[in-house]
Every structure is written in C-alpha cells, then in structure tokens.
Design a protein around this motif. Structure first.
Motif, short mmCIF file in Angstrom:
data_model
loop_
_atom_site.label_atom_id
_atom_site.label_comp_id
_atom_site.label_asym_id
_atom_site.label_seq_id
_atom_site.Cartn_x
_atom_site.Cartn_y
_atom_site.Cartn_z
N PHE A 193 3.95 -41.36 110.24
CA PHE A 193 3.40 -40.28 111.01
C PHE A 193 3.61 -38.84 110.25
CE2 PHE A 193 2.99 -37.00 114.19
CZ PHE A 193 1.91 -37.18 114.70
N TRP A 197 2.39 -35.49 107.02
CA TRP A 197 2.63 -34.14 107.10
C TRP A 197 2.85 -33.47 105.83
CZ3 TRP A 197 4.52 -31.35 112.28
CH2 TRP A 197 3.82 -31.91 113.16
N ILE A 246 -6.64 -29.46 109.57
CA ILE A 246 -5.47 -29.64 110.27
C ILE A 246 -5.42 -30.81 111.27
CG2 ILE A 246 -3.66 -28.77 111.88
CD1 ILE A 246 -4.33 -26.08 110.59
N ILE A 247 -6.50 -30.67 112.22
CA ILE A 247 -6.78 -31.98 112.99
C ILE A 247 -7.34 -33.13 112.36
CG2 ILE A 247 -7.91 -32.65 114.88
CD1 ILE A 247 -6.21 -30.34 115.91
N PRO A 259 -1.41 -43.56 118.61
CA PRO A 259 -2.43 -43.89 119.72
C PRO A 259 -3.85 -43.78 119.40
CG PRO A 259 -0.80 -42.21 120.37
CD PRO A 259 -0.44 -42.43 118.97
N TYR A 261 -6.64 -42.27 120.37
CA TYR A 261 -7.54 -41.38 120.45
C TYR A 261 -7.73 -40.63 119.13
CZ TYR A 261 -2.99 -38.80 121.16
OH TYR A 261 -1.66 -38.34 121.04
N TRP A 262 -6.65 -40.79 118.27
CA TRP A 262 -6.82 -40.33 117.11
C TRP A 262 -8.25 -40.78 116.23
CZ3 TRP A 262 -4.65 -36.08 115.59
CH2 TRP A 262 -3.36 -35.72 115.97
N PHE B 21 -5.53 -24.16 115.69
CA PHE B 21 -5.68 -25.41 115.39
C PHE B 21 -4.18 -26.15 115.12
CE2 PHE B 21 -10.02 -24.47 115.50
CZ PHE B 21 -10.70 -25.66 115.98
N LEU B 22 -3.35 -25.25 114.68
CA LEU B 22 -2.12 -25.60 114.36
C LEU B 22 -1.16 -26.02 115.66
CD1 LEU B 22 -0.63 -26.24 111.81
CD2 LEU B 22 0.59 -23.83 112.02
N LEU B 23 -1.62 -25.19 116.81
CA LEU B 23 -0.92 -25.40 117.97
C LEU B 23 -1.45 -26.56 118.63
CD1 LEU B 23 -1.20 -21.70 119.49
CD2 LEU B 23 1.09 -23.26 118.92
N LEU B 24 -2.95 -26.78 118.71
CA LEU B 24 -3.58 -28.01 119.13
C LEU B 24 -2.87 -29.06 118.18
CD1 LEU B 24 -5.94 -28.94 120.85
CD2 LEU B 24 -7.54 -28.92 118.87
N PHE B 25 -2.81 -29.13 117.06
CA PHE B 25 -2.26 -30.30 116.40
C PHE B 25 -0.86 -30.47 116.97
CE2 PHE B 25 -0.30 -31.96 112.35
CZ PHE B 25 -0.97 -33.25 112.37
N LEU B 26 -0.15 -29.76 117.13
CA LEU B 26 1.43 -29.71 117.40
C LEU B 26 1.27 -30.27 118.73
CD1 LEU B 26 3.17 -26.67 116.38
CD2 LEU B 26 3.44 -28.89 115.51
N ALA B 27 0.32 -29.94 119.81
CA ALA B 27 0.28 -30.29 121.07
C ALA B 27 -0.09 -32.01 120.89
CB ALA B 27 -0.85 -29.77 121.75
N LEU B 28 -1.01 -32.32 120.16
CA LEU B 28 -1.53 -33.73 119.77
C LEU B 28 -0.29 -34.79 119.42
CD1 LEU B 28 -5.17 -33.29 118.80
CD2 LEU B 28 -4.47 -34.26 120.84
N SER B 29 0.47 -33.85 118.51
CA SER B 29 1.43 -34.75 117.61
C SER B 29 2.83 -34.88 118.92
CB SER B 29 2.21 -33.89 116.65
OG SER B 29 1.22 -33.72 115.71
N ASP B 31 2.24 -35.35 122.07
CA ASP B 31 1.67 -36.48 122.96
C ASP B 31 1.89 -37.91 122.24
OD1 ASP B 31 -0.26 -37.41 125.52
OD2 ASP B 31 -0.73 -38.36 123.44
N THR B 32 1.59 -37.82 120.74
CA THR B 32 1.66 -39.02 120.04
C THR B 32 2.96 -39.63 120.02
OG1 THR B 32 -0.14 -38.33 118.54
CG2 THR B 32 1.40 -39.99 117.82
N MET C 133 -8.10 -24.43 125.87
CA MET C 133 -7.56 -23.67 124.73
C MET C 133 -8.55 -22.75 124.23
SD MET C 133 -5.23 -26.02 122.47
CE MET C 133 -4.66 -24.76 121.48
#
Lengths: 462, 143, 187
Positions: A193, A197, A246-247, A259, A261-262, B21-29, B31-32, C133
């Motif tokens: 994971f 990064w 990023i996403i 998970p 959902y990715w 999108f960095l914040l969103l990525f951190l939130a998803l990470s 959760d992961t 968001m």
C-alpha cells in the motif's frame, strides 16, 4: 548562458547520458534472456540485470532533473545559484554512490549485498525499484535535501516565476514521498500500500509537475510566446494531473488485499488521467504554432513536441488501456504492464530530460543558441530512431501481453506461465530487434555531440 | 476589462484542487488502513512468515517474479504459488531442487542453498500471501 | 459588456467544473449499472436512509442557489452590501446542509456502517461523501468571494470572481439534484 553557475548542469547531463547508455545495454541483455533463458546465467541472472536496468533509469532521470533544475532556476530567478560548489560536490557524491550501488548489484550476490550493508538494521531492500541498500537510500535523501536547499534558496531569494515554483513543488514532493521507501512492515499488504506512495505518487504525481515546468521553460524560450499564456496552461495542466492522479493511485489497489471500493475509485479517477496529458499535447502544439520567432535549435523543439505526444500515447492511452478494474483483472502483472511502462517512461521522462539537454547543452558548450546544422540533423535522426523503436517495442510487448492474457488467464484450459512464454517468444525476438534499433538511435544521439563542432551555428531559416 | 481565463484562477484551482484531493486520498487511505485487518491475513503473520518475507526481499525474488501481480514478468506469479505447487512440501521441494548451473537453454531459477528452516520460512510466507483477500485475483491457478 | 459574457465567470473554473461533472457522471453511471445487477440489495439498504433529511437538504441547496443568484444580481447593480449579505446567507444554507448530512453520517457510523459493509453502502458513502467535500469546498470559495466583496473588491464592471464562485456553487447544487433522486428516492 546568462549565469555562470548554470554551468554546473553540464556534468549532470553528461552523467545522465552515460548512465542512459548503460541502462539500454542492460535492457538488451534482459530482452535476450527473455528468449535465450540461460544467457549469462548464472553470472548475471535476470533479476540482477533488471535491477540494474530500472535503477539506472531512475538514477539517470534524477541526474537529468537535477541538471535541468540547475540550468533553469538561475535563469528564472535571475540570480546565480545559491551554492555552485555544493551542486558539484553533490554531483560526485551521487555519482559515486550510484556507481558503487550498481557495482554491488553486479559483483556481489544480492543477499550478500544486503548483509554487507546491514540491511537487517533497517530492512528496505528487495522491493521493486527500491532495491538500493538502505545506506544508498540515506545517501539519496542527503543529496535530495542539499539539492532542495540549493534550488530552494535560489528561488526564494530571486524572481519567483510559476515555472520555478512548480518545479520546486515537484522536487519537494519527490523528496517527501521518497521517505515512504523507509517504511517496510512485515505485513505485505501494508508494505505494498505505502510502496505505491513512492512509486505512483512519483511517476503519476510530482514527476509530472517537474515534466510540466521543464516543458513550459523550453517552450517559453524557443517559441517566444508570452510567459503569462504558458504559465496559465502549466497551472491548469498540473492541476488536472493531481486532481486525477492522486486518487488515481487507487488503480494499484485492486488486487493487493486492499478494500474493493478502490476498484471504483481507482477506475473512475485513473480513467481521467489521460486528460492532462492530452491538454499537454494540445498546449505544446498550440504554443509552437503561435510562436513569435524561429528558434535556431530545431532539435529542441522537436524533442518538446515529441515529449507531449509520446507522453500522451504512453502514459495516457496505454495507461487507459488497462486501468479499468474489469480489464485490469486479466491484464494485471502481464506484458501489457511492461508495454505501458516502456512507452510511458520514454515518452514522459526520458524525452523531457532529452528535451532539456537538447535545449541547454549548446549554451553549456559555448554556443549562443544552437548546435550546427550537421549536429542537429544527426540528433533529429536519433529522435526518430529511438521514438519509432520504442513504439515498436511497445506494440510487440502489447501483442505478447494480449496473447499471454488470452492463453494464461482466459478460456477453458488456461496454460501454465512458462508454456505461454514459449508460445509468444516470436514477439520477444521482435522486441529485441526493436531494442537494437533503439541502441543504434542512442548511439546516434551520443554521436551528435561529436559532429559538426567546428561548423558555424545553425541560423534561423526565413 | 477582465480576461476570460486568468492565471490567478488557474493557480487557485491548482492549489485548491490539490489540497482537496490530497485530503480525500488521506481520508480513503485512513479507511483502508482500518479496514485491512479483515482482509490482509494478519492473524497468520507469524515469526516464520516475517522471516520468509525477509528472505524474499534479501534475495530479490521480485526481480523475476510477481507477487499479487507486482514485480517482474519473467517468472510465474507467486501469490498463488502455494496452491499451484501443492502446498508447503511442493514449494520447498521446488526451490530446493533448482540445478546450480541452470537448465540449458531455458529460464532458470538460481540455486540459493537455503537451509531447511529458511525453506520452511519461505513456504510459510507464500502460504500467508496466498491467503490474503485479493478480490479473487489471479483469475485462475496459473497466475 | 460584462453582463453578456458567456460563459459567466472565469473560463478556468469551467474546465474544472467539466472535469468534476465527468467524475460524478462516471460514478453515477457505475451506481446505476451496479444497482441493476443488485436491485434487491440496493432496495433493501436504501430503506435505511433518511429521506426526510435528504429532502430538507435538497431544499437547503436549492435555496442557497437562489441566494447566490441574488448575490450576482446585486453586484451587477453595484450593490456590494446586498451581494455580501446574500452570499453569507447561501453559506449559511451550506452549513445547514453540512449539519444535517453530518447527523446522517453519525447515525450510519454508530450503526457500524463503513465503505466495506456492502456494495450499496460503498456507493452511498463514496458518492455522498465526495459531494459533501464539494459542499465544504464550495463554502470556502463563497466565503473567499464574500470577504473580497466586503472589502469592495468587486463592482458592476468587474465581478468575474463572483460569477466564478456562483458557477461552482451551482455545480455543487446540480450534482445533489441528481444524487438525491438516484440514491434516496428511486426504488
């Protein structure tokens, strides 16, 4: 050359080209091992040759990025480099550390190298692209920090342009995300994971900022188009890069225990990743069409347009081909991945470094703007040879990959891996031939530095 | 007179979009990482598995093989090798029986001269890897 | 000459808006596609959602969009004070949305719902949180615009920034107007 400290870029570029040649020679060894399994076995096993091939690529691209930064930042900031001495010192440290690491790979069995360098103290070795001994990784951090200090101080004390700010953000991100290479838990899923990064957020994130700013710099210089226009494009392109990229990391999180959902997040966002590359292509061609002057360095303009085109094809189109989760389920970890990797790295990062070298080297070697016609013609030949060769390498690997997926992963009676490899060997032979053409192109490129030096500079036609 | 497309707006979108999108990525990470215990087979992460992972790394196995699809594409996928080779004994016997000089004309795995304890650790590591919930990947036993 | 400019606001924001709409469209498509394959599961878990709260939120966002329209109309008349008031009113409606939606999330999370619970909740949380968001980002943008209006930064002649913020906010509202029937109502 406007500032004498820009000269420190020269050794960086020379080292980059030298290591590039090494990378390609090892690529040819690998290609041969694909079809002649026992070639150089057990002296240079495949894993060693591959490690040399990929690590040389990363190191020479880093040399190229650093050289590019040392050349363009003084000109953008309108002042001399903070410390040219530090830049030269770091050049030698990086070169020696890199050379020792490569020699270590080749001369010592990898497990012995791990023991020799005390990998047990902080185990970071043995992961794809991050095979360097921990001590080398620490060296990279030191070099990166000194480099950032040098560039950062120059930017902050001088004129702040969008080009240099974006470059600085990209280089800072490069250094920050590399720190995740020191995190290597026993838990394989966590390891993978955060490994991404480093790897994804480098090549599909911050490196694209570096790419964008170098491209913008060369376009400003060669087309004479208003800086305001180019900087606007630069902002919007890199904004789209990070918004999607990023996403987009999620497209690596489909099948490694993360998970599910990715599969949705990764598919949706990475499907958009071609957009910034497409914008970059439109941008580059637009700027060149709107040019206000004819720059005598035609080779540099060709490289710049080539970068924009090939980055879109390699990273954008070939990336999109297998990024959607239902497709990736079958193509993940196949020759299709290899095909994409080759064209994306060449199109985006190899070509942008060669663009910068093509633009800057004539000045670094005492010309006012461009090499002689003779030299440029040879350089443009090398451009076409290498670019066409990489297109064919990609096409042959894609063909091999489609067959591999079909025979090994689909259908009623999937065949074992090695059986399939033998069935697609023809494409590996063709790939190797294309690889030889690439080497010829590269040697032509090197030769272009040695011809026509006593002839006058090329003048703008018309 | 305003411009249709201003640099200031492009800049704001770059900074705003990146932070967003960095914040969103951190939130998803986040959760992961909190969802992983149910999927990553950490309950079976024994001492032997950890030792096996280290051997896997110290011998740069990923330079030829893929593991869960990541690595080099020169040699077979190992995420499900445990199943393909018929369990622990199969894995250990395969690694142990590689000829030191390779197989003429073919791709060969080196002979690493592992001890029995090391072979055991590697097999345990591959067993643990094969039990990670990888969303049914690879598609079949051939990897 | 400003008043007839098309599209309103800065062109750069429209590139961003188009990209965002593309992402949402892809997600909506994925949702519809997956729902077709799992109608029963989706119907069952859709019942656990609070439709009344969502309806309230729909009204809140529509009202906020109206306020934003009034704000743009005021600045076109050179009325900075009025513009500023309407913008803050819109932001207040956004805050109302956040509170209601936050309450819904608190309810789901206390019931142990996560992204990994099932396919429906994965989509529900992904889509609404992504939108959530956006509401926050929209509020930040409107607040930045409102502060600049307060400093007298815009006028009838030059108010591209107001139009830009308004355009973005309408996008956020528009997405919700699709999200609401798709996830809460359609059964």
């Amino acid at each position: 050359m406007q500032y004498s400290s820009q000269a420190v870029a020269k050794p960086y570029f020379i080292a980059a080209i030298g290591l590039f040649v090494g990378q390609i020679l090892f690529g040819l060894i690998l290609g041969l091992q694909y079809v002649l399994g026992d070639f150089l076995f057990p002296e240079i096993p495949f894993n060693v040759a591959r490690m040399v091939h990929t690590n040389l690529l990363i190191v020479w691209l880093l040399f190229g990025f650093m050289g590019a930064a040392y050349y363009l930042v003084p000109e953008e900031s309108e002042r001399e480099l903070e410390s040219p001495g530090l830049a030269i010192a770091m050049f030698w440290i990086f070169l020696v550390a890199g050379a020792l690491t490569i020699l270590g790979y080749l001369l010592v069995p990898y497990a012995g190298l791990a023991q020799l360098t005390g990998n047990d103290l902080l185990p970071t070795m043995g992961r794809e692209f991050l095979e360097q001994p921990t001590i080398t990784k620490l060296g990279i951090v030191v070099v990166a920090l000194s480099f950032l200090y040098n560039i950062g101080m120059t930017v902050l004390k001088g004129r702040k342009t969008v080009v240099s700010l974006v470059l600085l953000i990209g280089l800072t991100g490069l250094a920050v995300f590399f720190l995740f290479s020191f995190y290597n838990p026993d838990n394989l899923v966590l390891d993978k994971f955060f490994w991404w990064w480093v790897v994804h957020l480098w090549v599909e994130g911050v490196w694209e900022l570096i790419l964008g700013s170098i491209l913008a710099f060369v376009l400003i210089k060669t087309t004479g188009v208003d800086r305001e226009v180019i900087e606007k494009w630069l902002y919007i392109i890199i904004a789209m890069t990070l918004i999607t990229g990023i996403i987009g990391t999620g497209h690596h999180y489909y099948w490694i225990g993360t998970p599910e959902y990715w599969q949705w997040w990764g598919s949706v966002f990475s499907a958009m990743e071609p957009i910034p590359f497409f914008m970059m292509t439109v941008f580059a061609f637009n700027m060149v069409n709107k040019r206000r002057r004819e720059h005598p360095n035609k080779a540099a303009v060709l490289w710049a347009l080539g970068t924009a085109t090939m980055a879109f094809l390699g990273a954008g189109v070939w990336g999109f081909l297998h990024t959607l989760a239902p497709v990736n389920y079958y193509t993940h970890g196949s020759q299709i991945t290899a095909a994409h990797g080759h064209m994306a790295f060449y199109g985006a990062y190899v070509m942008i470094v060669l663009t910068m070298i093509s633009y800057a080297m004539p000045m670094l070697r005492g010309r006012t703007a461009a090499n002689s016609n003779k030299s440029q013609v040879l350089e443009m030949w090398s451009f076409w040879l290498m670019t066409i060769a990489i297109v064919f390498i990609t096409l042959f690997l894609t063909a091999a990959g489609i067959l591999q997926v079909f025979l090994q992963r689909m259908g009623e009676n999937p065949l074992p891996f090695m059986v399939v490899q033998e069935k697609v060997a023809l494409f590996y032979w063709l790939r190797e031939i294309a690889g030889l053409v690439f080497l010829i192109g590269l040697l032509t490129y090197v030769a272009s530095f040695f011809v026509g030096n006593d002839e006058p500079e090329a003048k703008t036609a018309g | 007179m305003s411009q249709a497309f201003t640099k200031a707006m492009a800049r704001n979108i770059f900074y705003g979009g990146t932070v967003f999108f960095l914040l969103l990525f951190l939130a998803l990470s986040f959760d992961t990482v909190s969802a992983l215990p149910k999927r990553d087979n950490r309950a079976n992460l024994t001492e032997a598995v950890a030792q096996g992972k280290k051997l896997w790394e110290n011998n740069n196995c990923i330079g030829c093989h893929t593991l869960l699809g990541e690595g080099a594409y020169f040699a077979p996928e190992l995420g499900n090798a445990f199943k393909r080779l018929g369990g622990k004994d199969g894995v250990m016997a395969f690694i142990k029986s590689r000829p030191a000089g390779g197989i003429p004309g073919r791709r060969s795995m080196p002979q690493f001269n592992f001890t029995d304890a090391q072979l055991n650790a590697l097999a345990e590591f591959l067993k643990y890897s094969s039990e990670i919930n990888s969303a049914n990947w690879p598609p079949n036993v051939q990897g | 000459m400003q008043k007839n400019k098309y599209p309103p606001g800065d062109l750069a924001i429209w590139i961003f808006i188009l990209a965002e709409l593309l992402v949402f469209a892809a997600f909506f498509g994925a949702y519809a596609f997956t729902r077709l394959k799992n109608v029963e599961l989706f119907n069952y878990y859709q019942m656990t959602l609070d439709r009344n709260a969502a309806l309230l939120n729909t009204l809140a966002l529509i009202t906020s969009s109206y306020f934003v329209v009034r704000a743009v109309a005021d600045i076109r008349e050179d009325d900075s004070k009025g513009c500023k008031r309407w913008l803050w009113a819109a932001i207040a409606m956004g805050a109302f949305f956040i509170v209601i939606k936050g309450g819904e999330y608190a309810h789901h999370f206390s019931a142990g719902v996560t992204l990994s619970s099932n396919t429906f909740y994965m989509f529900y949380l992904s889509l609404t949180f992504f939108h959530f968001m956006h509401v926050i980002l929209g509020m930040v943008i409107l607040a930045a615009v409102a502060l600049k209006v307060g400093r007298g930064g815009y006028s009838a002649d030059e108010h591209t920034g107001v139009e830009t913020g308004a355009s973005y906010w309408h996008m956020v509202d528009l997405v919700w107007l699709i999200l609401f029937p798709l996830i809460y109502v359609m059964r």
